[in-house]
Structures are given as C-alpha cells and as structure tokens.
Design an enzyme around this catalytic site. Structure first.
Site, PDB file in Angstrom:
ATOM      1  N   SER A  10       0.840  -1.207   0.000  1.00 27.94           N
ATOM      2  CA  SER A  10       0.000   0.000   0.000  1.00 27.94           C
ATOM      3  C   SER A  10       0.874   1.256   0.000  1.00 27.94           C
ATOM      4  O   SER A  10       0.483   2.283  -0.573  1.00 27.94           O
ATOM      5  CB  SER A  10      -0.973  -0.002   1.177  1.00 27.94           C
ATOM      6  N   ASN A  11       2.031   1.201   0.615  1.00 24.52           N
ATOM      7  CA  ASN A  11       2.918   2.358   0.549  1.00 24.52           C
ATOM      8  C   ASN A  11       3.496   2.538  -0.852  1.00 24.52           C
ATOM      9  O   ASN A  11       3.676   3.667  -1.312  1.00 24.52           O
ATOM     10  CB  ASN A  11       4.027   2.261   1.596  1.00 24.52           C
ATOM     11  N   ASN A  21      13.145   3.229   4.717  1.00 23.85           N
ATOM     12  CA  ASN A  21      12.078   2.380   5.230  1.00 23.85           C
ATOM     13  C   ASN A  21      11.045   3.264   5.915  1.00 23.85           C
ATOM     14  O   ASN A  21      11.333   4.393   6.290  1.00 23.85           O
ATOM     15  CB  ASN A  21      12.637   1.375   6.254  1.00 23.85           C
ATOM     16  N   HIS A  31       8.295   3.083   9.139  1.00 22.89           N
ATOM     17  CA  HIS A  31       8.019   2.286  10.337  1.00 22.89           C
ATOM     18  C   HIS A  31       6.820   2.894  11.067  1.00 22.89           C
ATOM     19  O   HIS A  31       6.776   4.108  11.263  1.00 22.89           O
ATOM     20  CB  HIS A  31       9.255   2.283  11.245  1.00 22.89           C
ATOM     21  N   GLU A  47       1.360   7.260   6.874  1.00 25.73           N
ATOM     22  CA  GLU A  47       2.473   6.625   6.149  1.00 25.73           C
ATOM     23  C   GLU A  47       2.386   6.968   4.669  1.00 25.73           C
ATOM     24  O   GLU A  47       3.381   7.332   4.038  1.00 25.73           O
ATOM     25  CB  GLU A  47       2.417   5.100   6.310  1.00 25.73           C
TER      26      GLU A  47
END
Lengths: 197, 197
Positions: free
Chosen positions: B14-15, B107, B109, B174
């Site tokens: 999804s990111n 990344n 998180h 995010e």
C-alpha cells in the site's frame, strides 16, 4: 471535597506555578495542601510562600536518601495529601518512598515517553533528529520515567531548533498538560482540548 | 533528470501504491525504475504490473540471505536505481546489502521512532498506553529501525482504540509522508504541509 495536592520542587517550579494558576483561575478543583522544597534557594518555594500557600523547606543536603524520604513522607501525611506532584524535584526518590505511595506520585517529563527517558531529554531529542517531541505526565514507579502514562502533548522539532527554543516550546505544553492530568485523576475540572495536539 | 526509485515489497504494497499515485499525479518528480517482490503472491507485484511498471519477481524462499541480496543488488544496479524504498518488504536485508547502498535505502516504520522499534509497533504503542503515536521514514542502517530520521507524522491514540483503528490511522499518514520524504531527498516536488501534525 477537593483532592489535596502535595508538590515537590527544587528550583523555579514553573510547573508548580502553572498548576497554582489553574487552581486560582478555577480551572482545576483541587487544593494545594503543601509545597515542599529540598533546597532553601528554590525560587518556587518563595513563590509558594508569596501566594499564601503552605511552603515547607526540608533541606536534603548531606542526608541519606531513605532517611530524608521518611521526613518527606511524614510531612506529606501530616497534610493529608492525596496526590504528590513532582515539579522539577531534583532528587531521586527512594524505592521505599515510591512503595509508600503507589499510583499517587506524578511526574512530568520533557519527551514523548518511552522515547528519551532520563536526563537532558530535549537534548536527546535534538541529537536523535526526531521531527516531533513533547512531554509526558506519568505515574512514578521504581523505573526510570517508566510508570504508566496519563497525558502527553506533542510539539514539532523545527529545522535549526536550539535546545532553548525546543525546551521552551515543550515547557508551554508541560504547563498545560500537568493541570489537565491532575484534573483527570482528581475528578477536578477537565480542561477542554485535552488529548489534542 | 528525475531520480530513479527501486521499490521492494512482499505484500499488498500500500505504501508503494501511495508513492506511485504521487508520481502519477505529478506531486512527486521521480521515476519508479523497478518494483521487486520476493514473493510471487504479493498483490503489490500485480499492482505494479497492471500500472505498466517494471515489476520483477525474485523469489527468496529457501535462499541464503546474502546470496539472495546479491541477486537483488544486481537487479537494482541493472535499473540504475538512485533510492531504494522498502514498502512492506518482509525480509531482513543482509549487512552486506546495507553497506552496498549507504544512505540510499529508506524504510517506513509505524511508530514515532525511537519509540517502539521492531515488530508490532502499533500493538506496542497500544500496550504501552501512549497518547500519541505515528510513523517514521528513516534511512536503513545495520541496526533495528535505528537509521537517521527523515520525516515523521503524529496521530492521536484514542480511548478504546483497537489495533485495527490505530493501524489504519497511522497508515494514512504513512502514505502521505513516504512520498514527502522521497520528495525531500530527491529534489522532487515537496508536498505542502510537510512537517505539520
């Protein structure tokens, strides 16, 4: 009946003053039963006295930790304190004292715990490069800034922030949420906007 | 010339989709050079393919970590990738790989690092009782979610929050800040509101 606060401080006590202002303004329905300083030169002690509060000096210099804390506990009991609020109290409490008052001691810490416990939390945050920091009101347990969290507030860390600028931004939120947390716990008035950023 | 992204994923990605949407909408001036999945059944791989992107399957099952990562590095080099973005990539990168691409692996998180590194960050936050959590885009180094922070966003943790509700609230942020961070690092367009809560 209003709950009775005992406030411990060692310095200017700006969080104490914010709490006292909340009480004076009727935003917080508690009674400040006693303000105790372990240092004679704490400006917060003078501030308490000049507000007509019960301001008590219990000098700690040279005293063994638990012996001192037994004096402290006696003073707190004498004043029928329901909730003990640390407000810049620069002395570690003994495990004995903490066990005497379980879930009755609050502290405010200038970070979003569990990030950056311990000393120099604002400097830790700057050095880590976080984009947000804040402050936390929590119960005091025997760990380092590890007790259950009652209230938090967030502030941005801005590009080029100095330690002073960040600390001041956090301090404004400390002054707001400490009263808020006390209100939540004592059934005193809850200030609107609690929990918002 | 636009910087070239390589995206690694193992699941729905999804990111990745949020980044691809930012690119498609012209909010982010980068090129997605390759999308690599280590799992054949990753919906994100299909999503990349159906968007006409260069979607590559490199199955990792049963492979030794560094041997696999050497394949991965070769695929990344072949595509002249400037920046590697982990987007739900469920496989630890070898120290070898991380050293091959210093400060070029990102990344995201789902916590306000340094709080709650590692697995199940949202659950850790709920269990700790924090009043705010969020997400962090950071460089990947050899530690656990410990690399330099690029961007963060904050969300409140609400009374009675479920893991699902909190995770969804964080995920929305995010999707916003990953593109924002990529824009900051690549000189691609910076989305307004960066850094705000």
């Amino acid at each position: 009946m209003s709950k009775r606060l005992g406030i411990l401080l060692s310095g200017r006590g700006s969080n104490f003053i914010a709490i006292a202002d909340s009480v004076a303004a009727g935003r917080l329905d508690v009674e400040i039963a006693v303000v105790i300083s372990n240092r004679a030169d704490a400006p917060g002690l003078l501030a308490a006295h000049s507000r007509g509060l019960n301001a008590v000096l219990l000098p700690s210099r040279g005293m063994e930790r638990e012996a001192y804390d037994r004096q402290l506990a006696a003073e707190i009991r004498k004043n029928n304190v329901d909730l003990i609020c640390l407000a810049g109290y620069l002395r570690l409490l003994s495990p004995w004292f903490i066990r005497e008052f379980p879930m009755r001691i609050l502290n405010i810490h200038p970070s979003l715990l569990p990030a950056f416990p311990g000393l120099d939390a604002q400097r830790q945050a700057l050095e880590h490069g976080v984009k947000f920091s804040g402050c936390t009101v929590h119960y005091v347990d025997e760990g380092l800034d590890s007790g259950p969290i009652i209230q938090q507030a967030v502030v941005p860390v801005l590009e080029g922030d100095t330690l002073e600028a960040l600390s001041a931004r956090i301090l404004r939120e400390e002054h707001r949420i400490y009263s808020e947390a006390i209100g939540l716990l004592t059934g005193g008035k809850r200030i609107l906007g609690s929990g918002s950023v």
